[in-house]
Design an enzyme around this catalytic site. Structure first.
Site, PDB file in Angstrom:
ATOM      1  N   GLU A 113       0.834  -1.215   0.000  1.00  0.00           N
ATOM      2  CA  GLU A 113       0.000   0.000   0.000  1.00  0.00           C
ATOM      3  C   GLU A 113       0.867   1.263   0.000  1.00  0.00           C
ATOM      4  O   GLU A 113       0.602   2.209  -0.747  1.00  0.00           O
ATOM      5  CB  GLU A 113      -0.924   0.005   1.224  1.00  0.00           C
ATOM      6  CG  GLU A 113      -1.982  -1.084   1.227  1.00  0.00           C
ATOM      7  CD  GLU A 113      -2.940  -0.974   0.045  1.00  0.00           C
ATOM      8  OE1 GLU A 113      -3.217   0.138  -0.412  1.00  0.00           O
ATOM      9  OE2 GLU A 113      -3.387  -2.032  -0.437  1.00  0.00           O
ATOM     10  N   HIS A 134       2.365   2.013  -3.378  1.00  0.00           N
ATOM     11  CA  HIS A 134       1.462   2.705  -4.313  1.00  0.00           C
ATOM     12  C   HIS A 134       1.596   4.225  -4.144  1.00  0.00           C
ATOM     13  O   HIS A 134       1.589   4.975  -5.121  1.00  0.00           O
ATOM     14  CB  HIS A 134       0.008   2.313  -4.057  1.00  0.00           C
ATOM     15  CG  HIS A 134      -0.434   1.048  -4.744  1.00  0.00           C
ATOM     16  ND1 HIS A 134      -0.346   0.864  -6.107  1.00  0.00           N
ATOM     17  CD2 HIS A 134      -1.002  -0.091  -4.253  1.00  0.00           C
ATOM     18  CE1 HIS A 134      -0.837  -0.337  -6.429  1.00  0.00           C
ATOM     19  NE2 HIS A 134      -1.228  -0.941  -5.327  1.00  0.00           N
TER      20      HIS A 134
HETATM   21 ZN   LIG Z   1      -2.165  -2.740  -5.128  1.00  0.00          ZN
END
Ligand SMILES: [Zn+2]
Length: 266
Positions: free
Chosen positions: A125, A128
């Site tokens: 996460e 990203h």
């Molecule tokens: Zn992802």
């Protein structure tokens, strides 16, 4: 000639923004400044905190904090202060937002069996965000948003606000009811960067493969919420398996130096 100008200008504007490069050298269209995208992250996080039940369970919060803090400690940019919130919810989900926010749903803790597997999700996460995928997604929503709103109106589903669009684009689709999934290339990038982050933070990178296997197995009506915004692809486990030789030495190096053994808190 002058009639062509309105058509040409937006193309110039968009291609002018595509000169950005992702960490793996992909061209990216980024329409927003870091400041703007951080503000969207801040606002979305505030909104989610009012919508979801925040966990007060000290042991659970300490465990999630421990894993998340070890990940954020190895990030190159030290100026961002990350905050971590645990939500009491059956959702198998987690997210990281620009501006330094991490949300973990307690439902995920049943699928991520240990600290290394939880670190896999948090690393993914955070990757990203680091790779500007949030900006890329929000830019995509901005460019296609009008089309979506028209389609929505045609279906009689009512208007979709820009705020909803940005929330969905930031990977928070389950909160606003429609999903803008990350693309295959973004997913691969987040996997590659995430597994390196976890290894640097002293988490066993071989557990990343087990996490995604567990995620694929996890039941519920439509499967884990996390997979709706982070679609799995058939090569994911193979790619992660190929990454192991590269990241194992980083893990071996960092493992000995880590004082904070999160696993004891689980
Ligand atoms: Zn992802």
């Amino acid at each position: 000639m002058k009639y062509l100008l309105p058509l040409i200008l937006p193309i110039f504007f968009i291609s002018g923004c595509a000169t950005h490069q992702s960490p793996t050298g992909r061209g990216q269209t980024l329409l927003f400044s870091a400041n703007e995208i951080n503000q969207m992250g801040d606002q979305s996080f505030e909104q989610i905190k009012t919508q979801e039940k925040i966990s007060k369970d000290k042991a659970t919060v300490a465990y999630v904090d421990c894993v998340a803090n070890r990940i954020t400690k190895v990030l190159p940019n030290k100026s961002i202060k990350w905050d971590v919130v645990v939500f009491e919810s059956e959702q198998v989900n987690a997210f990281a937002l620009p501006g330094g926010h991490i949300g973990v749903y307690t439902g995920l803790l049943k699928v991520a069996e240990n600290a290394d597997q939880l670190a896999t999700v948090i690393g993914h996460e955070v990757a990203h965000v680091l790779a500007n995928h949030s900006n890329e997604q929000v830019s995509r929503a901005q460019m296609t948003g009008m089309g979506m709103q028209l389609a929505d109106a045609a279906l009689g589903a009512g208007g979709v606000s820009n705020k909803d669009l940005y929330m969905a684009a930031l990977g928070l689709g389950t909160q606003v009811g429609f999903i803008l999934p990350y693309g295959r290339e973004q997913e691969s990038e987040a996997d590659i960067m995430g597994v390196e982050l976890m290894a640097r933070a002293g988490f066993d990178p071989s557990q990343s493969m087990l996490l995604w296997k567990n995620m694929a197995k996890a039941g519920g009506g439509q499967g884990p919420e996390l997979l709706s915004t982070h679609p799995s692809h058939s090569h994911r486990i193979d790619d992660l398996s190929q990454m192991q030789a590269q990241v194992m030495p980083l893990y071996m190096l960092s493992k000995g130096k880590i004082q904070n053994q999160c696993q004891n808190l689980k």
